[in-house]
Write a protein that holds these residues in place. Structure first.
Motif, PDB file in Angstrom:
ATOM      1  N   VAL A   1       0.986  -1.321  -0.171  1.00 24.04           N
ATOM      2  CA  VAL A   1       0.101   0.409  -0.022  1.00 24.04           C
ATOM      3  C   VAL A   1       0.917   1.062  -0.261  1.00 24.04           C
ATOM      4  N   LEU A   2       1.741   0.976   0.813  1.00 24.06           N
ATOM      5  CA  LEU A   2       2.751   2.156   0.597  1.00 24.06           C
ATOM      6  C   LEU A   2       3.999   2.546  -0.144  1.00 24.06           C
TER       7      LEU A   2
ATOM      8  N   LEU B   1       2.059   1.514  -3.455  1.00 27.04           N
ATOM      9  CA  LEU B   1       1.536   2.602  -4.464  1.00 27.04           C
ATOM     10  C   LEU B   1       1.503   3.783  -4.285  1.00 27.04           C
ATOM     11  N   LEU B   2       0.733   3.768  -2.395  1.00 23.27           N
ATOM     12  CA  LEU B   2       1.505   5.437  -2.626  1.00 23.27           C
ATOM     13  C   LEU B   2       1.951   6.372  -3.088  1.00 23.27           C
ATOM     14  N   ILE B   3       3.110   6.061  -2.744  1.00 21.15           N
ATOM     15  CA  ILE B   3       4.551   6.639  -3.031  1.00 21.15           C
ATOM     16  C   ILE B   3       4.072   6.754  -5.339  1.00 21.15           C
TER      17      ILE B   3
ATOM     18  N   SER C   1       1.078  11.047 -10.510  1.00 20.97           N
ATOM     19  CA  SER C   1       0.343  12.402 -10.673  1.00 20.97           C
ATOM     20  C   SER C   1       1.192  13.366 -10.933  1.00 20.97           C
TER      21      SER C   1
ATOM     22  N   GLY D   1       1.451   6.438  -7.383  1.00 22.75           N
ATOM     23  CA  GLY D   1       0.963   7.326  -7.698  1.00 22.75           C
ATOM     24  C   GLY D   1       1.219   8.487  -7.485  1.00 22.75           C
ATOM     25  N   ALA D   2       2.103   9.004  -6.155  1.00 21.38           N
ATOM     26  CA  ALA D   2       1.773  10.505  -5.895  1.00 21.38           C
ATOM     27  C   ALA D   2       3.159  10.280  -7.439  1.00 21.38           C
TER      28      ALA D   2
END
Length: 335
Positions: free
Chosen positions: A27-28, A30-32, A38, A34-35
């Motif tokens: 999850v961490l 994927l968040l990094i 973006s 995704g950021a």
């Protein structure tokens, strides 16, 4: 006992991550990721927008620079301002570039003579004529034999070229019927048919023009008179081969001894052009229809171009549009 504890500790050390720990790490990650994506997409969109805006500005710069040169020189003579003009070309009404109406004439609708096939409706256009800058100096003129002697054999005048001849009393628009650039300093302007099309109606270059006989209105241009190619162009919005709107320039050329008009695309992405004109005594610019018969009095033109970016990079999902305005004074009519 000590050996058993050490074995248990070693087992825990090599056991690795549990399922919960692995899921938290994913999850961490994927968040990094995704950021980062973006930020990349945002920077990419910013770059595309900046690039397209730059192309719009470059198109505007090219359009205004090239168009302004023609507008600025409209109605100009190599010799002096506001001279009476005698046009001795045959069948002048047949082509827009064989007529003289003061050097500038705009239209809100279609041109009355030879509207370009790819012209976009409901956009303005303008027709411009002038004596080209430069030219050569006359050393002698034999009006009876319709021959000019000029000051150099490197005069760049060819059979069929339409030229403007002038001194400080008058000007004449006439077609060259015989010239040998690089070899001979003689430039001939005989009447009748032959190699030059449309040809001249008379040898006489005086004002008013008399086409009723070959000698016409006699006039001899003296030493230091000027001969320069006639500069004629039309600026309009047309549809190009990619079915996109673009700014076009149609100009006078000589091909095989015949005067003809050739259209060239100047810059793509020009959606619309609106032109208004300033007349003496007016506080505001007016459209072409309001100028009427006063084209020879026009002092300046206000050109408004609407340009569109090549890509749909606007926040609304459409191409960027910018409307820019440029005002050009006619050099030969400024005080």
């Amino acid at each position: 006992m000590t050996s058993r504890r050490n074995h248990s500790r070693r087992a825990r050390d090599i056991a690795g991550f549990g399922l919960i720990e692995l899921m938290v790490a994913l999850v961490l990650g994927l968040l990094i990721t995704g950021a980062a994506i973006s930020v990349f997409l945002s920077n990419r969109q910013t770059y595309r927008t900046t690039e397209n805006l730059g192309r719009v500005q470059e198109s505007a710069r090219v359009a205004f620079e090239l168009m302004s040169r023609d507008v600025r020189e409209a109605g100009g003579f190599p010799c002096a301002r506001n001279l009476p003009v005698g046009n001795v070309l045959e069948n002048q009404a047949a082509n827009w570039y064989t007529q003289w109406s003061g050097g500038i004439e705009g239209v809100d609708g279609a041109f009355a003579n030879g509207n370009p096939a790819n012209r976009v409706a409901n956009t303005d256009a303008v027709e411009l004529k002038s004596g080209a800058t430069g030219g050569v100096t006359v050393t002698s003129h034999n009006a009876t034999s319709a021959q000019f002697k000029v000051n150099t054999v490197n005069h760049d005048l060819h059979d069929g070229d339409i030229v403007m001849v002038c001194d400080y009393r008058q000007g004449s628009i006439v077609q060259v019927t015989n010239a040998q650039p690089g070899t001979n300093e003689t430039v001939v302007h005989n009447p009748g048919g032959g190699v030059a099309v449309p040809g001249n109606c008379t040898k006489g270059l005086g004002v008013p023009v008399d086409c009723s006989n070959p000698l016409g209105t006699a006039y001899t241009y003296g030493v230091n008179s000027m001969v320069a190619k006639l500069h004629a162009s039309r600026w309009y919005i047309g549809t190009n081969g990619n079915n996109n709107r673009a700014l076009y320039r149609q100009s006078l050329r000589t091909v095989g001894g015949a005067a003809t008009a050739v259209s060239e695309e100047v810059t793509e992405g020009v959606r619309d052009m609106q032109i208004t004109y300033l007349l003496p005594g007016n506080a505001a610019y007016v459209n072409a229809g309001a100028v009427g018969a006063r084209w020879n009095e026009v002092l300046a033109a206000r050109i408004e171009l609407t340009l569109e970016s090549p890509e749909a990079v606007g926040t609304d999902g459409n191409p960027l549009q910018r409307t820019l305005v440029h005002t050009v004074s006619l050099r030969n009519r400024s005080s």
